[in-house]
Scaffold this motif. Structure first.
Motif, PDB file in Angstrom:
ATOM      1  N   LEU A  90       6.957  43.609  17.612  1.00  0.00           N
ATOM      2  CA  LEU A  90       7.992  43.243  16.563  1.00  0.00           C
ATOM      3  C   LEU A  90       7.629  42.172  15.673  1.00  0.00           C
ATOM      4  CD1 LEU A  90      10.430  44.098  15.002  1.00  0.00           C
ATOM      5  CD2 LEU A  90      11.756  42.910  16.504  1.00  0.00           C
ATOM      6  N   VAL A  91       7.395  42.374  14.290  1.00  0.00           N
ATOM      7  CA  VAL A  91       7.428  41.215  13.420  1.00  0.00           C
ATOM      8  C   VAL A  91       8.400  41.180  12.446  1.00  0.00           C
ATOM      9  CG1 VAL A  91       5.792  40.449  11.684  1.00  0.00           C
ATOM     10  CG2 VAL A  91       4.608  41.657  13.679  1.00  0.00           C
ATOM     11  N   THR A  92       9.114  40.150  12.576  1.00  0.00           N
ATOM     12  CA  THR A  92      10.282  40.020  11.510  1.00  0.00           C
ATOM     13  C   THR A  92       9.833  39.015  10.533  1.00  0.00           C
ATOM     14  OG1 THR A  92      11.273  38.082  12.686  1.00  0.00           O
ATOM     15  CG2 THR A  92      11.869  40.148  13.461  1.00  0.00           C
ATOM     16  N   VAL A  93      10.190  38.980   9.353  1.00  0.00           N
ATOM     17  CA  VAL A  93       9.717  38.297   8.251  1.00  0.00           C
ATOM     18  C   VAL A  93      10.795  37.741   7.469  1.00  0.00           C
ATOM     19  CG1 VAL A  93       8.124  38.303   6.223  1.00  0.00           C
ATOM     20  CG2 VAL A  93       7.815  39.743   8.053  1.00  0.00           C
ATOM     21  N   ASP A  94      10.612  36.473   7.231  1.00  0.00           N
ATOM     22  CA  ASP A  94      12.015  35.757   6.540  1.00  0.00           C
ATOM     23  C   ASP A  94      13.414  36.020   6.613  1.00  0.00           C
ATOM     24  OD1 ASP A  94       9.699  34.650   5.380  1.00  0.00           O
ATOM     25  OD2 ASP A  94       9.803  35.407   3.627  1.00  0.00           O
ATOM     26  N   LEU A  95      13.429  36.361   8.170  1.00  0.00           N
ATOM     27  CA  LEU A  95      15.043  36.882   8.470  1.00  0.00           C
ATOM     28  C   LEU A  95      15.697  35.334   8.593  1.00  0.00           C
ATOM     29  CD1 LEU A  95      14.899  40.350   9.927  1.00  0.00           C
ATOM     30  CD2 LEU A  95      15.924  39.749   7.740  1.00  0.00           C
ATOM     31  N   GLN A  96      16.128  34.651   7.536  1.00  0.00           N
ATOM     32  CA  GLN A  96      16.727  33.329   7.891  1.00  0.00           C
ATOM     33  C   GLN A  96      17.921  33.261   7.334  1.00  0.00           C
ATOM     34  OE1 GLN A  96      12.399  32.199   6.455  1.00  0.00           O
ATOM     35  NE2 GLN A  96      12.995  30.464   7.368  1.00  0.00           N
TER      36      GLN A  96
END
Length: 204
Positions: free
Chosen positions: A6-12
């Motif tokens: 799983l690659v999560t991107v920019d979930l900040q």
């Protein structure tokens, strides 16, 4: 689905609703991504969280952003609360190790879960992502993140160039539109809902 990661991107935090740079859609996306994280951890499959961190002088941002960051501030500033990972993604609170991440090294949260920093839209551009994925033995990448037209899309295209099998969690990517879905399918990306991905994981 061979060795999924799983690659999560920019979930900040800064991109969640209620923050100046937030998107309403990201509340739902964050919760969906959190469900994926739980499912991947339960099966022992790897997770990589990809984040942005801007320095207050804008020196590590794209040139077109720099003057705005200096004059007005910006999202995900180093050491700010807004730069932290969305709480839905985590089992327990953690703080980004800014010096480590800006040095291009992964921050490991466990044996198969880490955070990496990217300085541009794409998660592979001048990052350690490919090295980390090789270490984890990942061959299928499942993408979730914010906001599709920019960072998730760039990262997916970069993954395609590197011959990964790619799944886009379509209800866990904000800003994903119908033409974008078609374009992803045209480069061999499989579109799946979070529930479908979790169901597929249960058979592995």
């Amino acid at each position: 689905m061979n060795m999924p990661c799983l690659v999560t991107v920019d979930l900040q935090v800064d991109f969640l609703p209620g923050n100046p740079f937030g998107r309403e859609e990201n509340e739902k996306v964050s919760k969906k991504a959190g469900r994926l994280c739980e499912a991947f951890r339960k099966k022992g499959f790897p997770i990589v969280h990809v984040v942005r961190i801007y320095l207050p002088d804008g020196s590590n941002a794209e040139p077109f952003r720099r003057s705005s960051i200096v004059s007005k501030g910006g999202p995900v500033l180093a050491y700010s609360r807004g730069s932290q990972l969305a709480p839905d993604l985590l089992e327990s609170p953690i703080e980004l190790d800014v010096p480590l991440l800006l040095a291009g090294k992964p921050q490991w949260l466990g044996p198969s879960e880490c955070i990496i920093y990217k300085s541009r839209f794409g998660a592979f551009y001048k990052t350690c992502l490919e090295e980390v994925l090789m270490r984890l033995g990942a061959s299928t990448l499942v993408f979730s993140g914010s906001n599709f037209p920019n960072c998730p899309r760039s990262s997916i295209y970069e993954a395609c160039e590197r011959d990964y099998n790619i799944i886009a969690a379509e209800d866990a990517i904000s800003g994903l539109y119908e033409r974008g879905k078609k374009e992803l399918e045209n480069i061999g990306v499989m579109l799946m809902k979070v529930d479908e991905i979790i169901s597929a994981l249960s058979t592995l």
